[in-house]
Motif scaffolding. Sequence first.
Motif, PDB file in Angstrom:
ATOM      1  N   SER A 274      -3.258 -19.030 -42.320  1.00  0.00           N
ATOM      2  CA  SER A 274      -4.480 -18.523 -41.272  1.00  0.00           C
ATOM      3  C   SER A 274      -4.432 -16.866 -41.526  1.00  0.00           C
ATOM      4  O   SER A 274      -5.857 -16.457 -41.482  1.00  0.00           O
ATOM      5  CB  SER A 274      -3.805 -18.836 -39.991  1.00  0.00           C
ATOM      6  OG  SER A 274      -2.487 -18.293 -39.704  1.00  0.00           O
ATOM      7  N   GLN A 275      -3.446 -16.224 -41.643  1.00  0.00           N
ATOM      8  CA  GLN A 275      -3.699 -14.844 -42.105  1.00  0.00           C
ATOM      9  C   GLN A 275      -4.385 -14.658 -43.355  1.00  0.00           C
ATOM     10  O   GLN A 275      -5.486 -13.595 -43.443  1.00  0.00           O
ATOM     11  CB  GLN A 275      -2.284 -14.051 -42.089  1.00  0.00           C
ATOM     12  CG  GLN A 275      -2.437 -12.643 -42.256  1.00  0.00           C
ATOM     13  CD  GLN A 275      -1.069 -12.124 -42.572  1.00  0.00           C
ATOM     14  OE1 GLN A 275       0.018 -12.618 -42.608  1.00  0.00           O
ATOM     15  NE2 GLN A 275      -1.093 -10.624 -42.797  1.00  0.00           N
ATOM     16  N   PHE A 276      -4.186 -15.488 -44.625  1.00  0.00           N
ATOM     17  CA  PHE A 276      -4.794 -15.289 -45.432  1.00  0.00           C
ATOM     18  C   PHE A 276      -6.416 -15.716 -45.438  1.00  0.00           C
ATOM     19  O   PHE A 276      -7.130 -14.855 -45.931  1.00  0.00           O
ATOM     20  CB  PHE A 276      -4.152 -16.333 -46.507  1.00  0.00           C
ATOM     21  CG  PHE A 276      -5.076 -16.525 -47.944  1.00  0.00           C
ATOM     22  CD1 PHE A 276      -4.986 -15.350 -48.682  1.00  0.00           C
ATOM     23  CD2 PHE A 276      -5.917 -17.625 -47.891  1.00  0.00           C
ATOM     24  CE1 PHE A 276      -6.011 -15.948 -49.889  1.00  0.00           C
ATOM     25  CE2 PHE A 276      -6.679 -17.778 -49.048  1.00  0.00           C
ATOM     26  CZ  PHE A 276      -6.568 -16.890 -50.024  1.00  0.00           C
ATOM     27  N   SER A 277      -6.619 -16.395 -44.442  1.00  0.00           N
ATOM     28  CA  SER A 277      -8.123 -16.739 -44.637  1.00  0.00           C
ATOM     29  C   SER A 277      -8.832 -15.721 -43.739  1.00  0.00           C
ATOM     30  O   SER A 277      -9.876 -15.363 -44.061  1.00  0.00           O
ATOM     31  CB  SER A 277      -8.296 -18.281 -43.778  1.00  0.00           C
ATOM     32  OG  SER A 277      -7.735 -19.270 -44.605  1.00  0.00           O
ATOM     33  N   ARG A 278      -8.159 -15.252 -42.756  1.00  0.00           N
ATOM     34  CA  ARG A 278      -8.822 -14.051 -41.948  1.00  0.00           C
ATOM     35  C   ARG A 278      -9.158 -12.811 -42.632  1.00  0.00           C
ATOM     36  O   ARG A 278     -10.281 -12.323 -42.863  1.00  0.00           O
ATOM     37  CB  ARG A 278      -7.820 -13.747 -40.841  1.00  0.00           C
ATOM     38  CG  ARG A 278      -7.875 -14.672 -39.532  1.00  0.00           C
ATOM     39  CD  ARG A 278      -7.084 -14.066 -38.481  1.00  0.00           C
ATOM     40  NE  ARG A 278      -5.857 -13.481 -38.701  1.00  0.00           N
ATOM     41  CZ  ARG A 278      -4.607 -14.349 -38.336  1.00  0.00           C
ATOM     42  NH1 ARG A 278      -4.822 -15.300 -38.110  1.00  0.00           N
ATOM     43  NH2 ARG A 278      -3.723 -13.632 -38.657  1.00  0.00           N
ATOM     44  N   GLU A 279      -7.949 -12.383 -43.676  1.00  0.00           N
ATOM     45  CA  GLU A 279      -8.189 -11.169 -44.477  1.00  0.00           C
ATOM     46  C   GLU A 279      -9.200 -11.653 -45.667  1.00  0.00           C
ATOM     47  O   GLU A 279      -9.991 -10.669 -46.158  1.00  0.00           O
ATOM     48  CB  GLU A 279      -6.842 -10.863 -45.097  1.00  0.00           C
ATOM     49  CG  GLU A 279      -5.920 -10.458 -44.010  1.00  0.00           C
ATOM     50  CD  GLU A 279      -4.646 -10.022 -44.468  1.00  0.00           C
ATOM     51  OE1 GLU A 279      -4.092  -9.869 -45.693  1.00  0.00           O
ATOM     52  OE2 GLU A 279      -3.906  -9.371 -43.727  1.00  0.00           O
ATOM     53  N   TYR A 280      -9.089 -12.711 -46.163  1.00  0.00           N
ATOM     54  CA  TYR A 280     -10.012 -13.322 -47.142  1.00  0.00           C
ATOM     55  C   TYR A 280     -11.490 -12.926 -46.792  1.00  0.00           C
ATOM     56  O   TYR A 280     -12.532 -12.455 -47.415  1.00  0.00           O
ATOM     57  CB  TYR A 280      -9.770 -14.775 -47.647  1.00  0.00           C
ATOM     58  CG  TYR A 280     -10.686 -15.261 -48.882  1.00  0.00           C
ATOM     59  CD1 TYR A 280      -9.945 -15.247 -50.027  1.00  0.00           C
ATOM     60  CD2 TYR A 280     -11.928 -15.514 -48.732  1.00  0.00           C
ATOM     61  CE1 TYR A 280     -10.647 -15.678 -51.103  1.00  0.00           C
ATOM     62  CE2 TYR A 280     -12.527 -15.838 -49.928  1.00  0.00           C
ATOM     63  CZ  TYR A 280     -11.910 -16.147 -51.039  1.00  0.00           C
ATOM     64  OH  TYR A 280     -12.357 -16.338 -52.148  1.00  0.00           O
ATOM     65  N   LYS A 281     -11.994 -13.532 -45.266  1.00  0.00           N
ATOM     66  CA  LYS A 281     -13.037 -13.552 -44.980  1.00  0.00           C
ATOM     67  C   LYS A 281     -13.819 -12.003 -44.795  1.00  0.00           C
ATOM     68  O   LYS A 281     -14.748 -11.424 -44.787  1.00  0.00           O
ATOM     69  CB  LYS A 281     -13.296 -14.453 -43.520  1.00  0.00           C
ATOM     70  CG  LYS A 281     -14.700 -14.034 -42.856  1.00  0.00           C
ATOM     71  CD  LYS A 281     -14.484 -15.189 -41.756  1.00  0.00           C
ATOM     72  CE  LYS A 281     -16.055 -15.368 -41.326  1.00  0.00           C
ATOM     73  NZ  LYS A 281     -15.915 -16.369 -40.212  1.00  0.00           N
ATOM     74  N   ARG A 282     -12.420 -11.273 -44.250  1.00  0.00           N
ATOM     75  CA  ARG A 282     -12.915  -9.865 -44.055  1.00  0.00           C
ATOM     76  C   ARG A 282     -12.982  -9.068 -45.294  1.00  0.00           C
ATOM     77  O   ARG A 282     -13.978  -8.145 -45.207  1.00  0.00           O
ATOM     78  CB  ARG A 282     -11.616  -9.243 -42.979  1.00  0.00           C
ATOM     79  CG  ARG A 282     -11.936  -7.776 -42.400  1.00  0.00           C
ATOM     80  CD  ARG A 282     -10.740  -7.082 -41.956  1.00  0.00           C
ATOM     81  NE  ARG A 282     -10.343  -8.229 -40.769  1.00  0.00           N
ATOM     82  CZ  ARG A 282      -9.065  -8.586 -40.706  1.00  0.00           C
ATOM     83  NH1 ARG A 282      -8.131  -8.413 -41.673  1.00  0.00           N
ATOM     84  NH2 ARG A 282      -8.713  -9.526 -39.932  1.00  0.00           N
ATOM     85  N   HIS A 283     -12.452  -9.414 -46.214  1.00  0.00           N
ATOM     86  CA  HIS A 283     -12.655  -8.619 -47.533  1.00  0.00           C
ATOM     87  C   HIS A 283     -13.819  -9.093 -48.126  1.00  0.00           C
ATOM     88  O   HIS A 283     -14.714  -8.255 -48.841  1.00  0.00           O
ATOM     89  CB  HIS A 283     -11.399  -9.060 -48.355  1.00  0.00           C
ATOM     90  CG  HIS A 283     -11.486  -8.294 -49.824  1.00  0.00           C
ATOM     91  ND1 HIS A 283     -11.336  -6.788 -49.779  1.00  0.00           N
ATOM     92  CD2 HIS A 283     -11.435  -8.636 -51.051  1.00  0.00           C
ATOM     93  CE1 HIS A 283     -11.370  -6.469 -50.963  1.00  0.00           C
ATOM     94  NE2 HIS A 283     -11.285  -7.659 -51.604  1.00  0.00           N
ATOM     95  N   PHE A 284     -14.167 -10.327 -48.335  1.00  0.00           N
ATOM     96  CA  PHE A 284     -15.311 -10.836 -49.254  1.00  0.00           C
ATOM     97  C   PHE A 284     -16.564 -11.110 -48.234  1.00  0.00           C
ATOM     98  O   PHE A 284     -17.569 -11.600 -48.772  1.00  0.00           O
ATOM     99  CB  PHE A 284     -14.771 -12.052 -50.033  1.00  0.00           C
ATOM    100  CG  PHE A 284     -13.858 -11.811 -50.970  1.00  0.00           C
ATOM    101  CD1 PHE A 284     -14.211 -10.763 -51.993  1.00  0.00           C
ATOM    102  CD2 PHE A 284     -12.744 -12.299 -50.881  1.00  0.00           C
ATOM    103  CE1 PHE A 284     -13.105 -10.737 -53.131  1.00  0.00           C
ATOM    104  CE2 PHE A 284     -11.626 -12.105 -51.880  1.00  0.00           C
ATOM    105  CZ  PHE A 284     -12.060 -11.372 -53.031  1.00  0.00           C
ATOM    106  N   GLN A 285     -16.237 -11.077 -46.935  1.00  0.00           N
ATOM    107  CA  GLN A 285     -17.434 -11.353 -46.107  1.00  0.00           C
ATOM    108  C   GLN A 285     -17.955 -12.768 -46.405  1.00  0.00           C
ATOM    109  O   GLN A 285     -19.220 -13.192 -45.977  1.00  0.00           O
ATOM    110  CB  GLN A 285     -18.681 -10.632 -46.268  1.00  0.00           C
ATOM    111  CG  GLN A 285     -18.566  -9.235 -46.023  1.00  0.00           C
ATOM    112  CD  GLN A 285     -18.058  -8.786 -44.736  1.00  0.00           C
ATOM    113  OE1 GLN A 285     -18.803  -9.249 -43.716  1.00  0.00           O
ATOM    114  NE2 GLN A 285     -16.889  -8.140 -44.261  1.00  0.00           N
ATOM    115  N   ASN A 286     -16.964 -13.706 -46.417  1.00  0.00           N
ATOM    116  CA  ASN A 286     -17.102 -15.118 -46.873  1.00  0.00           C
ATOM    117  C   ASN A 286     -15.737 -15.967 -46.423  1.00  0.00           C
ATOM    118  O   ASN A 286     -14.705 -15.397 -46.990  1.00  0.00           O
ATOM    119  CB  ASN A 286     -17.583 -15.225 -48.203  1.00  0.00           C
ATOM    120  CG  ASN A 286     -18.038 -16.790 -48.484  1.00  0.00           C
ATOM    121  OD1 ASN A 286     -18.650 -17.388 -47.686  1.00  0.00           O
ATOM    122  ND2 ASN A 286     -17.610 -17.305 -49.857  1.00  0.00           N
TER     123      ASN A 286
END
Length: 293
Positions: A274-286
């Motif tokens: 879940s943390q990975f998904s949050r940071e991924y979305k924040r970084h790539f805007q996707n």
Amino acid sequence: MRELAEAMQQFVTARGLNELEGSTATVLPGVRFFRASRGNARQPLTYQSGIIIMGQGHKIIHMGEQQMAYGPGSYLVVGVPLPLECEAFSDGGEPILGLAVDVDLQQLHAMVAQLFPQGQPLTGCSAIECGLSSVALSDALNQACLRLLQALQNDVEAAILGPGLLQEILYRVLTGPNAHVLLELVRHDSHYARIARVLGRMHRDYAAALTVEALASDAHMSVSSFHRAFRQVTRVSPLQYMKQIRLNRARELIQQQGRGIAEAAVLVGYNSASQFSREYKRHFQNNPRGDQR
């Protein structure tokens, strides 16, 4: 410099790369070719260290508040892997074409020893200047690149002539106006060289639980000095840099290898999907699910 674009297109045709979207290795180790049929909006990525020659299209690199443009007629020297944001533009509807050449550190040290014998001082630069530099492509470097592209079309020719052509390209850069980017890597005790060695470890061991204290120890620096020097070179903190390495690698695993989100998260060092998904979305805007095949 139109002849360089034509030489790159001839290489594309000879190697059957007309459908390539992205980069691919060539028959010569340390040399990669890039092609994209269209540009892209500003997006985060990590620029690997090396020499980048554009033949067609142009790019704008964003480093915080700073910008750097390069395209045909110029080349880029990257001293250390840098997390940046990049926009790419296709000119006249033609595909974007480029060549990237790794710098072999052993060959770099040997050539610098010949160029600066008997302990002659090397031209220094600030940490910020050393990370990245773009200058005009000289005629001599342009000719060396044309010969390299010709050689890369034939496996035997690349094997026989390639190493010498790579040596000439390195020489042309070391005797050019942005030589300081590579020269600083040879200055063993400089903060820049120490940070460069630490970055090498971070890219190798990105999935490990590396601490700032351990990295500072590797650099033989205090934590405060290391943190300051690291930010000067990369423009981000050590923890931010590590996060970007992991997320960029995870995106490759998801997009190119078809790995699942949870699997990719574990492989790059995340304990929480879940943390990975949050940071991924924040970084790539996707959302990472949007990048799955």
